[in-house]
Enzyme design. Structure first.
Site: not given
Ligand code: CTP
Ligand code: CA
Length: 229
Positions: A33-36
């Site tokens: 995943g990512n931190r958006s």
């Protein structure tokens, strides 16, 4: 025009906004995943609705409540986001890709949880490319007058990377911001430059994500009024 009593400038328009970050599953309990946070995309959706647009918000993993007066589609992965964006874009006047789309996904999904084995090092995770949704909708416009907007968070020579990315993606507008302390991820504020394919560059000073959203819609509305509504 947005003066008192005037018809809001996005009335009669359908706009599509993607928000959040995709998660690419490895097994039933794990993902890449990512931190958006999704906050910029939600600000875009809220402000477009306030300006009279019909809004489809395609949301990936934000955990944020659905904004009032907006049609929300919930997705998880990049492949699901692509399906939802293409479907909603079919009759859209504008598409804004504020979502952070994972560039890669695990090549294989393990149906059962991946377990450690005593005395063994883990197997490397093989990845494959995800589809580039922004490049695809820019290249194959569902309607010729459709305005397509991308976002890019960059480091180092932010504007040079942005100008290059705008060309590669083929979109009309690219909102470029610098990744750093207090900026972008999870914050309430943003600072950016909006690059246009015609060479116009619009700086947006550090401020609330709503202010950046309003500037994006000003630029989109300006491009739409040159075509007929
Ligand atoms: N984007 C997309 N599909 C992807 C990757 C990105 O639609 N598979 C969109 C994002 O929503 C964003 C824009 O493209 O609006 C720019 O994303 P970015 O990650 O900066 O672009 P990339 O081409 O993936 O470049 P980089 O290698 O710098 O990550
Ligand atoms: Ca990327």
């Amino acid at each position: 025009a947005r003066g008192a009593g005037a018809r809001p400038d996005l009335a009669g328009r359908h706009v599509v906004v993607s928000a959040g970050g995709t998660r690419e599953p490895l097994d039933p309990v794990r993902y890449l995943g990512n931190r958006s946070s999704g906050k910029q995309g939600y600000a875009l959706a809220r402000t477009a609705a306030a300006r009279g647009a019909r809004v489809t918000l395609i949301e990936a993993n934000t955990g944020l409540p659905d904004p009032a007066g907006v049609d929300v589609v919930h997705v998880g992965t990049a492949v699901q986001l692509r399906e939802a964006v293409l479907k909603a874009a079919a009759d859209a006047d504008a598409v804004v890709m504020a979502a952070a789309v994972a560039d890669f996904r695990p090549a294989a999904y393990a149906e059962g949880k991946i377990k450690k084995k005593d005395g063994q090092e883990p197997a490397p995770v093989a990845l494959v490319r995800n589809p580039d949704i922004l490049a695809e909708i820019s290249a194959e416009r569902a309607r010729p007058e459709q305005v397509v907007v991308g976002f890019a968070a960059e480091t180092d020579d932010v504007l040079a990377h942005g100008r290059d990315k705008l060309r590669r993606k083929g979109c009309d507008l690219l909102v470029v911001n610098e990744v750093g302390e207090r900026k972008t991820f999870g914050s309430e504020e943003n600072e950016a430059v909006v690059l246009a394919a015609d060479g116009v560059e619009t700086p947006v000073p550090y401020g609330p994500k709503e202010a950046l959203a309003e500037t994006v819609w000003d630029l989109v509305a300006g491009r739409l009024t040159t075509t007929a509504g």
